[in-house]
Design a protein around this motif. Sequence first.
Motif, PDB file in Angstrom:
ATOM      1  N   PHE A 198     -14.726  34.294 -25.135  1.00 42.66           N
ATOM      2  CA  PHE A 198     -13.867  33.274 -24.959  1.00 42.66           C
ATOM      3  C   PHE A 198     -13.491  33.132 -23.461  1.00 42.66           C
ATOM      4  N   HIS A 199     -12.918  32.032 -22.897  1.00 38.86           N
ATOM      5  CA  HIS A 199     -12.711  31.816 -21.457  1.00 38.86           C
ATOM      6  C   HIS A 199     -11.116  32.354 -21.195  1.00 38.86           C
ATOM      7  N   PHE A 200     -11.077  33.318 -20.321  1.00 36.40           N
ATOM      8  CA  PHE A 200      -9.760  33.677 -20.222  1.00 36.40           C
ATOM      9  C   PHE A 200      -8.534  33.068 -20.133  1.00 36.40           C
ATOM     10  N   ASP A 201      -8.711  31.879 -19.509  1.00 37.94           N
ATOM     11  CA  ASP A 201      -7.604  30.770 -19.344  1.00 37.94           C
ATOM     12  C   ASP A 201      -7.231  30.363 -20.859  1.00 37.94           C
ATOM     13  N   VAL A 202      -8.313  30.144 -21.632  1.00 36.54           N
ATOM     14  CA  VAL A 202      -7.764  29.711 -23.013  1.00 36.54           C
ATOM     15  C   VAL A 202      -7.016  31.032 -23.630  1.00 36.54           C
ATOM     16  N   LEU A 203      -7.373  32.088 -23.570  1.00 32.55           N
ATOM     17  CA  LEU A 203      -6.453  33.089 -23.987  1.00 32.55           C
ATOM     18  C   LEU A 203      -5.103  33.197 -23.441  1.00 32.55           C
ATOM     19  N   ILE A 204      -5.215  32.907 -21.996  1.00 33.94           N
ATOM     20  CA  ILE A 204      -3.684  33.059 -21.610  1.00 33.94           C
ATOM     21  C   ILE A 204      -2.882  31.843 -22.207  1.00 33.94           C
ATOM     22  N   ALA A 205      -3.326  30.535 -22.389  1.00 29.45           N
ATOM     23  CA  ALA A 205      -2.764  29.644 -22.844  1.00 29.45           C
ATOM     24  C   ALA A 205      -2.348  29.718 -24.198  1.00 29.45           C
ATOM     25  N   LYS A 206      -3.100  30.643 -24.980  1.00 35.22           N
ATOM     26  CA  LYS A 206      -2.503  30.893 -26.441  1.00 35.22           C
ATOM     27  C   LYS A 206      -1.355  31.760 -26.314  1.00 35.22           C
ATOM     28  N   ILE A 207      -1.582  32.710 -25.570  1.00 29.63           N
ATOM     29  CA  ILE A 207      -0.525  33.783 -25.574  1.00 29.63           C
ATOM     30  C   ILE A 207       0.757  33.146 -24.996  1.00 29.63           C
ATOM     31  N   GLN A 208       0.863  32.383 -24.269  1.00 33.00           N
ATOM     32  CA  GLN A 208       1.879  31.500 -23.672  1.00 33.00           C
ATOM     33  C   GLN A 208       2.702  30.885 -24.668  1.00 33.00           C
ATOM     34  N   ALA A 209       1.475  30.095 -25.452  1.00 30.36           N
ATOM     35  CA  ALA A 209       2.083  29.206 -26.524  1.00 30.36           C
ATOM     36  C   ALA A 209       2.695  29.912 -27.465  1.00 30.36           C
ATOM     37  N   VAL A 210       2.149  31.220 -27.892  1.00 32.09           N
ATOM     38  CA  VAL A 210       2.884  31.883 -28.942  1.00 32.09           C
ATOM     39  C   VAL A 210       4.192  32.339 -28.279  1.00 32.09           C
ATOM     40  N   PHE A 211       4.410  32.865 -27.010  1.00 28.87           N
ATOM     41  CA  PHE A 211       5.687  33.229 -26.616  1.00 28.87           C
ATOM     42  C   PHE A 211       6.601  32.055 -26.599  1.00 28.87           C
ATOM     43  N   ARG A 212       6.186  31.060 -26.132  1.00 31.64           N
ATOM     44  CA  ARG A 212       7.278  29.996 -26.307  1.00 31.64           C
ATOM     45  C   ARG A 212       7.672  29.709 -27.461  1.00 31.64           C
ATOM     46  N   ARG A 213       6.988  29.783 -28.496  1.00 33.87           N
ATOM     47  CA  ARG A 213       7.159  29.460 -29.821  1.00 33.87           C
ATOM     48  C   ARG A 213       8.404  30.503 -30.318  1.00 33.87           C
ATOM     49  N   VAL A 214       7.775  31.703 -30.115  1.00 32.57           N
ATOM     50  CA  VAL A 214       8.604  32.768 -30.818  1.00 32.57           C
ATOM     51  C   VAL A 214       9.990  33.226 -29.917  1.00 32.57           C
ATOM     52  N   TYR A 215       9.669  33.276 -28.624  1.00 36.29           N
ATOM     53  CA  TYR A 215      10.724  33.965 -27.637  1.00 36.29           C
ATOM     54  C   TYR A 215      11.335  32.597 -26.613  1.00 36.29           C
ATOM     55  N   GLN A 216      10.943  31.642 -26.847  1.00 39.88           N
ATOM     56  CA  GLN A 216      11.565  30.719 -25.800  1.00 39.88           C
ATOM     57  C   GLN A 216      10.962  30.777 -24.503  1.00 39.88           C
ATOM     58  N   TYR A 217       9.949  31.268 -24.371  1.00 38.51           N
ATOM     59  CA  TYR A 217       9.300  31.781 -23.240  1.00 38.51           C
ATOM     60  C   TYR A 217       8.978  30.546 -22.432  1.00 38.51           C
ATOM     61  N   ASN A 218       9.415  30.549 -20.946  1.00 39.40           N
ATOM     62  CA  ASN A 218       8.885  29.341 -20.009  1.00 39.40           C
ATOM     63  C   ASN A 218       7.768  29.932 -19.218  1.00 39.40           C
ATOM     64  N   ALA A 219       6.500  29.372 -19.677  1.00 35.17           N
ATOM     65  CA  ALA A 219       5.321  29.854 -19.029  1.00 35.17           C
ATOM     66  C   ALA A 219       5.358  29.188 -17.788  1.00 35.17           C
ATOM     67  N   GLU A 220       5.867  28.203 -17.238  1.00 28.93           N
ATOM     68  CA  GLU A 220       5.488  27.745 -15.904  1.00 28.93           C
ATOM     69  C   GLU A 220       5.491  28.615 -14.641  1.00 28.93           C
ATOM     70  N   PRO A 221       6.382  29.612 -14.584  1.00 29.23           N
ATOM     71  CA  PRO A 221       6.237  30.270 -13.424  1.00 29.23           C
ATOM     72  C   PRO A 221       5.051  31.191 -13.598  1.00 29.23           C
ATOM     73  N   ALA A 222       4.501  31.512 -14.525  1.00 25.71           N
ATOM     74  CA  ALA A 222       3.142  31.995 -14.595  1.00 25.71           C
ATOM     75  C   ALA A 222       2.075  31.429 -14.000  1.00 25.71           C
ATOM     76  N   LEU A 223       2.108  29.887 -14.018  1.00 27.97           N
ATOM     77  CA  LEU A 223       1.106  29.156 -13.346  1.00 27.97           C
ATOM     78  C   LEU A 223       1.066  29.336 -11.946  1.00 27.97           C
ATOM     79  N   ILE A 224       2.221  29.886 -11.296  1.00 27.75           N
ATOM     80  CA  ILE A 224       2.066  30.069  -9.716  1.00 27.75           C
ATOM     81  C   ILE A 224       1.945  31.580  -9.519  1.00 27.75           C
ATOM     82  N   LYS A 225       0.873  31.852  -8.791  1.00 32.02           N
ATOM     83  CA  LYS A 225       0.696  33.581  -8.304  1.00 32.02           C
ATOM     84  C   LYS A 225       0.810  33.465  -7.173  1.00 32.02           C
ATOM     85  N   ARG A 226       1.243  34.697  -6.342  1.00 33.55           N
ATOM     86  CA  ARG A 226       1.236  34.917  -5.024  1.00 33.55           C
ATOM     87  C   ARG A 226       0.148  36.014  -4.710  1.00 33.55           C
ATOM     88  N   TRP A 227      -0.467  35.666  -3.519  1.00 39.18           N
ATOM     89  CA  TRP A 227      -1.451  36.458  -2.861  1.00 39.18           C
ATOM     90  C   TRP A 227      -1.502  36.434  -1.777  1.00 39.18           C
TER      91      TRP A 227
END
Length: 231
Positions: A103-132
């Motif tokens: 699988f493509h890792f970005d697809v896995l991340i999207a599915k994980i975030q979708a589950v967290f949003r549904r189950v824990y009302q998790y806001n995945a938007e900050p995860a889209l921004i990374k610092r380096w």
Amino acid sequence: MFHILLIEDDNTLFHEMKERLTGWSFAVHGIKDFSRVTREFTEIKPDLVMIDVQLPKFDGFHWCRMIRSQSNVPILFLSSRDHPADMVMSMQLGADDFIQKPFHFDVLIAKIQAVFRRVYQYNAEPALIKRWSGAAIDAETNMVSHENGSVELTKNEMLILKLLAEQKNKIVSREELIRSLWNDERFVSDNTLTVNVNRLRKKLDQLGIGKMIETKVGQGYIAKEEDGLYD
């Protein structure tokens, strides 16, 4: 921080996924004894379980039943098996999704975030921004922002930067980069990657951080991180 229990007996794949998921601020746990998965699940108390179908001792379906008997924690199956019966079985046992390998890792991340949003009302938007290296990498807008300004990247430039930043201070091979960008390196000129990396560097030079991406001759590229800001 969300805790993920990754029930995977392929040691290489486990460590690769752990490293990538840790880059997205998830705490990843593995299984020490595959005959006592339920006990270790109880000790870890994860927020999400990702489980392979083919495992030592008992298969993933067995452990899914055992976990479901005591918890409603979200469960994602990861498997190289593509038989419809496996997918149906996983859903009947209460799994939240079935993801086929590879699988493509970005697809896995999207599915994980979708589950967290549904189950824990998790806001995945900050995860889209990374610092380096003092810069904010926004994969949604393809923008990289720094105290010296901002630059817009192309899709391929952003993918390259994300892959390198997620594995900061580690060499990412040219083959891995090519496969991630174009799926099959057999039909891509090696020079194509060089051109894209050089363009990325030139844009990052405008922010004063182009030199932080180094070429490792005969190996690949590395995104240096000196200030530990990648989160």
